[in-house]
Design an enzyme around this catalytic site. Sequence first.
Site, PDB file in Angstrom:
ATOM      1  N   ASN A 139       4.945  -3.342   0.188  1.00  0.00           N
ATOM      2  CA  ASN A 139       4.647  -4.070   1.409  1.00  0.00           C
ATOM      3  C   ASN A 139       3.706  -5.057   0.798  1.00  0.00           C
ATOM      4  OD1 ASN A 139       4.860  -2.620   4.242  1.00  0.00           O
ATOM      5  ND2 ASN A 139       4.792  -1.141   2.473  1.00  0.00           N
TER       6      ASN A 139
ATOM      7  N   LYS B  37       0.327   7.385  -4.693  1.00  0.00           N
ATOM      8  CA  LYS B  37      -0.004   6.021  -5.339  1.00  0.00           C
ATOM      9  C   LYS B  37      -1.496   5.954  -6.151  1.00  0.00           C
ATOM     10  CE  LYS B  37      -0.220   1.008  -3.607  1.00  0.00           C
ATOM     11  NZ  LYS B  37      -0.263   0.146  -2.577  1.00  0.00           N
TER      12      LYS B  37
HETATM   13  N1  ING Z   1       0.290  -4.732  -1.562  1.00  0.00           N
HETATM   14  C1  ING Z   1       0.100  -5.766  -2.321  1.00  0.00           C
HETATM   15  C2  ING Z   1       0.867  -5.450  -3.802  1.00  0.00           C
HETATM   16  O1  ING Z   1       0.185  -5.110  -4.786  1.00  0.00           O
HETATM   17  C3  ING Z   1      -1.405  -7.268  -3.300  1.00  0.00           C
HETATM   18  C4  ING Z   1      -1.187  -5.894  -2.494  1.00  0.00           C
HETATM   19  C5  ING Z   1      -0.729  -8.361  -2.806  1.00  0.00           C
HETATM   20  C6  ING Z   1      -2.139  -7.384  -4.580  1.00  0.00           C
HETATM   21  C7  ING Z   1      -0.716  -9.634  -3.570  1.00  0.00           C
HETATM   22  C8  ING Z   1      -2.051  -8.601  -5.329  1.00  0.00           C
HETATM   23  C9  ING Z   1      -1.584  -9.734  -4.742  1.00  0.00           C
HETATM   24  O2  ING Z   1       2.106  -6.057  -3.930  1.00  0.00           O
HETATM   25  C10 ING Z   1       0.428  -3.335  -1.693  1.00  0.00           C
HETATM   26  N2  ING Z   1       0.567  -2.527  -0.799  1.00  0.00           N
HETATM   27  O3  ING Z   1       0.019  -2.776  -2.810  1.00  0.00           O
END
Ligand code: ING
Length: 312
Positions: free
Chosen positions: A197, A127
């Site tokens: 997630n 990632k």
């Molecule tokens: N999780 C989230 C994603 O990009 C996130 C983090 C949540 C970013 C909501 C922006 C808004 O789906 C991971 N694990 O990257």
Amino acid sequence: MSRIVTVGAAQLGPIARDEPRASVVSRMLALMQQAKGHGCDIVAYPELALTTFFPRWHFTEQGQIDAFFEKEMPSAETEPLFAEAKRLDIGFMLGYAELAQEDGRTRRFNTSILVDKTGRIALKYRKVHLPGHADHQPWRPFQHLEKAYFEVGNLGFPVARAFGGIMGMCICNDRRWPETYRVMGLQGVEMILLGYNTPLHNPPAPEHDALSNFHNQLSMQAGAYQNGTWVVGVAKAGNEEGVLHIGQTQIIAPSGETVAMCTTLGDELCVARCDLDLTKSYKSTTFNFAVHRQPQAYGLIVERKGAIPPPE
Ligand code: ING
């Protein structure tokens, strides 16, 4: 001519912090057997599929963090996935926390692998876009410490020939960045497999919460259409240790249309017969990069005096 790849997107419901890997693997095997029953060539699992989403907590002891990592792949706990896949003649995509010894040091990545029907790891990805923060931020109802627990991936966005086509992967936050899809699109990718997630609540931007599912689907549908590729997005869903994760596991055609979607927040398989030849309809017309893209123009970010107000 059709090059059909039948895909099973295997959404997982919550994984408890103390759930043993063996228990999660048995849930995954049930979905793999279901996928085989539907004639799937591939079954795709979420990001960090073997454990709870541990970056939601601040740990101070490295040993506590490393308990969530795989030191080898396959390991004794994950070998049953490889063995059953081989027995069923099915491939799989698996997301996991990778602890590697590389360049003379210990390195930690948020990783996914694509295993073909012979059991060979055909593709590996680490990632690149790590969201969240590196320091403990007590104001948050839950942490998002991927920047503390993982290094930025060092493999780029590779593609590989497998399952009769050109396959690629990305992981979770990567799906929000157009560069992710375009770098693989420029390599001719025909199917991108990704796990995620995604908490419904985003502490720094609560005004986005009501749009979580919309932004999830928008990102993947746009990536699919703008690069003429299939996109398979697989959630770890549901209320996991008090944090609600979105579901919406889905399979998206090169047209940008969602052709299959999960409707629960638990362990659930959705299946689609994906014709890789449908990608041609976009790659040879609207998104024929060789004919229509103008890369020489994209670097021209010219500071036009007066036109753009100076920074405050
Ligand atoms: N999780 C989230 C994603 O990009 C996130 C983090 C949540 C970013 C909501 C922006 C808004 O789906 C991971 N694990 O990257």
